[in-house]
Design an enzyme around this catalytic site. Structure first.
Site, mmCIF file in Angstrom:
data_model
loop_
_atom_site.group_PDB
_atom_site.id
_atom_site.type_symbol
_atom_site.label_atom_id
_atom_site.label_comp_id
_atom_site.label_asym_id
_atom_site.label_seq_id
_atom_site.Cartn_x
_atom_site.Cartn_y
_atom_site.Cartn_z
ATOM 1 N N LYS A 70 0.936 -1.159 0.027
ATOM 2 C CA LYS A 70 0.065 0.050 0.167
ATOM 3 C C LYS A 70 0.870 1.140 -0.152
ATOM 4 O O LYS A 70 0.565 2.506 -0.526
ATOM 5 C CB LYS A 70 -0.931 0.005 1.150
ATOM 6 C CG LYS A 70 -2.095 -0.841 0.993
ATOM 7 C CD LYS A 70 -3.301 -0.599 1.930
ATOM 8 C CE LYS A 70 -4.586 -1.447 1.768
ATOM 9 N NZ LYS A 70 -5.618 -1.225 2.704
ATOM 10 N N LYS A 115 -11.746 -5.605 -6.795
ATOM 11 C CA LYS A 115 -12.338 -4.286 -7.076
ATOM 12 C C LYS A 115 -11.471 -3.317 -7.701
ATOM 13 O O LYS A 115 -11.829 -2.409 -8.408
ATOM 14 C CB LYS A 115 -13.611 -3.742 -6.108
ATOM 15 C CG LYS A 115 -12.773 -3.689 -4.630
ATOM 16 C CD LYS A 115 -13.716 -3.659 -3.532
ATOM 17 C CE LYS A 115 -13.263 -3.932 -2.290
ATOM 18 N NZ LYS A 115 -14.327 -4.295 -1.385
ATOM 19 N N LYS A 120 -6.098 -12.464 -8.196
ATOM 20 C CA LYS A 120 -7.495 -12.587 -7.340
ATOM 21 C C LYS A 120 -8.623 -11.622 -7.863
ATOM 22 O O LYS A 120 -8.114 -10.460 -8.370
ATOM 23 C CB LYS A 120 -7.066 -12.201 -6.133
ATOM 24 C CG LYS A 120 -7.857 -12.926 -4.694
ATOM 25 C CD LYS A 120 -7.334 -12.545 -3.517
ATOM 26 C CE LYS A 120 -8.213 -11.593 -2.941
ATOM 27 N NZ LYS A 120 -8.139 -11.287 -1.394
#
Ligand code: TRP
Length: 335
Positions: free
Chosen positions: A118, A203, A200
């Site tokens: 992140k 969104k 995976k």
């Protein structure tokens, strides 16, 4: 009755309201949560405090938090069986997080892969909250004396850290926290992107054809599956060199409850076209009632409010017990 309820093991889990939920969230997590409700004391929370570790538009965050709660309910989280609440409604999460942060090493947090990922992704906003995120997560879990935490593989490192923090605290201050364990649902529920099946379903996939929202209308779902990438050849079999077909078969089995062998047999000799149509239809049929319930809930704000208020009260009561114990152990003057 009461006594039996008390001996059930505690489950805690939650998702960040960082967007609409996908079929991956549904098959990977929510469907599991629903099943666990009868055998465990379950608590499911909307992790809105975690969400602000990356920039959020306040109005959007509020709207999405409410929608995530309603999607939990639409998928079958039953407020009569489980405690359903917003993380920010129970201030003990932040209070325990502070104490735990004083019992967590910088080095441990620096090793977290989610932090590393992140901070690369949001290089302009590497805030202290992003760094201490796993401590807040440990507080979420330990506050309720949680036995089991249903999570995806990407969260295992955070659970491991939670266990390390709990072990250290218990050792230093005396037995305080239940030792939580990760609970990984069937491997069959790992849903990959419909466009790049080595990743995976997410969104944040830059290709919007890679995922299906759980609230998508039937025709959109079917279209997404028709567009899904398959592999060379034309056999419908689950094999390592066929990640696209394998993913579709996995989804089909998760939705219908069929085994891989049954599904492969069903589609033997049929082309990819027929197969993809069938998977799309099965998913659409599974999600239709979810969409319907969501639409009903959206019209009943008073009921939804009643649910999360009651949930917050129930959660706060349990949390207060743990926090009181912790304050006493660390030597805060009682009042
Ligand atoms: N970190 C989790 C995620 O990103 C969300 C989360 C926060 C969570 N606190 C939790 C999950 C406690 C399980 C238990 O998916």
């Amino acid at each position: 009755m009461e006594q039996q309820a008390e001996t059930k093991k505690r489950i805690f889990s939650g998702m960040q309201p960082s967007g609409e939920l996908t079929l991956g969230n549904y098959l990977g997590a929510l469907k599991n949560w629903i099943k666990l409700q009868d055998d465990y004391d379950c608590m499911y929370s909307v992790m809105n405090m975690h969400a602000i570790t990356v920039r959020q538009d306040p109005a959007e965050l509020k709207k999405r938090s409410m929608e995530v709660l309603m999607q939990y309910m639409a998928c079958g989280v039953d407020p009569e069986k489980s405690i359903l609440f917003f993380q920010s409604h129970v201030s003990a999460h932040a209070e325990l997080a502070w104490i735990l942060s004083c019992n967590t090493q910088m080095g441990e947090l620096s090793r977290m892969t989610q932090f590393k990922d992140k901070s690369k992704k949001h290089a302009d906003n590497i805030n202290a909250g992003l760094f201490t995120y796993p401590v807040l997560m440990a507080a979420d879990i330990l506050l309720y004396q949680t036995d089991l935490v249903p999570v995806g593989h990407d969260q295992l490192q955070h659970i491991e850290l939670t266990r390390d923090i709990a072990t250290r605290f218990n050792h230093h201050y005396g037995e305080t926290f239940t030792m939580p364990e990760p609970y990984i649902g069937k491997a069959g529920a790992r849903v990959m992107s419909l466009q790049s099946p080595e990743n995976k379903m997410s969104k944040s996939d830059p290709n919007p054809n890679g995922y299906v929202w759980i609230l998508d209308p039937e025709e959109v779902i079917i279209k997404q599956f028709k567009r899904a990438v398959t592999d060379s050849g034309n056999e419908v079999v689950a094999r390592e060199d066929k990640p696209g077909v394998t993913n579709l078969l996995t989804i089909y089995c998760a939705v219908t409850g069929k085994t891989m062998e049954e599904a492969e047999k069903e589609f033997a000799g049929q082309g990819y076209g027929t197969f993809k149509q069938a998977v799309g239809e099965a998913v659409a049929a599974e999600l239709a009632p979810v969409r319907e319930r969501f639409s009903q809930l959206s019209k009943d704000k008073a009921y939804v409010e009643e649910v999360y208020k009651k949930g917050a009260e129930q959660a706060a009561r349990i949390a207060a017990k743990t926090l009181r114990k912790v304050y006493k152990k660390v030597g805060f003057v009682a009042w």
